[in-house]
Design an enzyme around this catalytic site. Sequence first.
Site, PDB file in Angstrom:
ATOM      1  N   LYS A 146       9.069  -5.528   4.970  1.00 43.97           N
ATOM      2  CA  LYS A 146       7.983  -5.710   5.927  1.00 43.97           C
ATOM      3  C   LYS A 146       8.011  -4.663   7.028  1.00 43.97           C
ATOM      4  O   LYS A 146       6.951  -4.161   7.439  1.00 43.97           O
ATOM      5  CB  LYS A 146       8.085  -7.113   6.540  1.00 43.97           C
ATOM      6  CG  LYS A 146       7.095  -7.409   7.655  1.00 43.97           C
ATOM      7  CD  LYS A 146       5.673  -7.486   7.124  1.00 43.97           C
ATOM      8  CE  LYS A 146       4.646  -7.369   8.224  1.00 43.97           C
ATOM      9  NZ  LYS A 146       4.506  -6.013   8.749  1.00 43.97           N
ATOM     10  N   SER A 161       4.090  -5.584   3.265  1.00 44.57           N
ATOM     11  CA  SER A 161       5.072  -4.513   3.418  1.00 44.57           C
ATOM     12  C   SER A 161       4.344  -3.180   3.539  1.00 44.57           C
ATOM     13  O   SER A 161       3.127  -3.086   3.386  1.00 44.57           O
ATOM     14  CB  SER A 161       6.036  -4.505   2.235  1.00 44.57           C
ATOM     15  OG  SER A 161       5.340  -4.342   1.017  1.00 44.57           O
ATOM     16  N   CYS A 215       8.966  -3.012  -8.761  1.00 43.97           N
ATOM     17  CA  CYS A 215       9.612  -2.925  -7.446  1.00 43.97           C
ATOM     18  C   CYS A 215      11.108  -3.216  -7.504  1.00 43.97           C
ATOM     19  O   CYS A 215      11.805  -3.105  -6.494  1.00 43.97           O
ATOM     20  CB  CYS A 215       8.946  -3.881  -6.463  1.00 43.97           C
ATOM     21  SG  CYS A 215       7.220  -3.469  -6.150  1.00 43.97           S
ATOM     22  N   HIS A 226       9.045   0.015   2.252  1.00 43.62           N
ATOM     23  CA  HIS A 226       9.185  -0.350   0.838  1.00 43.62           C
ATOM     24  C   HIS A 226       8.835   0.815  -0.079  1.00 43.62           C
ATOM     25  O   HIS A 226       7.848   0.765  -0.821  1.00 43.62           O
ATOM     26  CB  HIS A 226       8.304  -1.563   0.550  1.00 43.62           C
ATOM     27  CG  HIS A 226       8.395  -2.093  -0.841  1.00 43.62           C
ATOM     28  ND1 HIS A 226       9.513  -1.968  -1.639  1.00 43.62           N
ATOM     29  CD2 HIS A 226       7.464  -2.753  -1.613  1.00 43.62           C
ATOM     30  CE1 HIS A 226       9.286  -2.528  -2.817  1.00 43.62           C
ATOM     31  NE2 HIS A 226       8.053  -2.998  -2.824  1.00 43.62           N
TER      32      HIS A 226
END
Length: 386
Positions: free
Chosen positions: A329, A210, A84, A333
């Site tokens: 969130k 998320s 990520c 994402h």
Amino acid sequence: MEPVIVGWGHTKFGKLDALGLEDLIQQAGREAIADAGIEAAQIDAVWLGHFNSGLVEDAFASSMILGIDPALRFKPATRLENACASGAAALFGAIDAIRSGRIKVALVVGAEKMSGLDSAGVTKALGGASYQKEERGMSFPAIFARFAQSYDADYGDPTEAMAHIAVKNHENALRNPLAQMHRPITLDYARAVSDKNPMIADPIKLSDCSLVSDGAAAVVLVADDMLGDFRRGVGFRAAQQVSDVLPLSGKDLAKFEGPTRAIAQAYKQAGVGVGDLSLAEVHDCFTIAELLSVEALQLAPPGGGRDVVIAGETRRDGRLPINLSGGLKAKGHPVGATGVSMHVLNARQLVGEAGEMQLPSAELAAAVNMGGGAVATYATIMERVK
């Protein structure tokens, strides 16, 4: 030579059925080039942050950026992957190339197309960022539930603060036209398990997670001796990376050691402390990650983040506004895009171009992009230099 961001682009985040990975990459990159006011031929090299892990069939996507303009053909193109934190990894690749003197103009794009798979497929793909010898089959909600359980064991129940974080970030996203989620939630909703807010992995509820997102973000960086050619620029007071061990079993999960070290190193490099920051974008893949980041930022001592969050000190009008974009969130994402998105939105704040998200005054902004279970952390401190 020091790198300076002089242009940026950012697609909307969300379920973008009409756009494939290549479309997203090129849309964001084209916008960044136009925003910088340069010709594509001036770009020396390009970087792509893209996790993939089976989310799409395009396992070799770096040269998709070259389709933006014929003048980019034969430019060096490199894809970086660090879970990520792939977006920040790509950005750091360009920063290093400029600092070395090897190039003077870079285009960095972070992108991910996630909505082409069903929930099970996305869960499996993201699970590839965990330690397969010990964690195979664990979902990332289950992994971050372990962080929340460790925090509870050491300091007490974090779930009230986690609910406050979810509410805040949904509220912030209402000001961000590029955010995926434009729907406020109440504290009562975020606190309680319900049909609409089920428990995913105790104590992680749906409201703590998320979003599955499509999207891309891009920046153009130049060497600082070129800054006179551009209308504005954002530089880096600090840029630090820390990588921790991969297995959860090798870490004290309540301490968030990798992010804590990366942020401390960034403060030291910049010669600042948390009180000097105007805002921060942090990696709230789950609300517990933002709570732990509050402590890693030194806004509170270990175990003290709950009180800081509940008191509103991370809200828009608080001591340190965190995730004014809505964060992962509520902004969304798209994994490879996230680290670049953080830097685009911080840059916009620093030059007064953040629209409804704009703070009255923004001088220093931190970005903390994290990969895996607090494994790879990239921390930057940004400031306007023109």
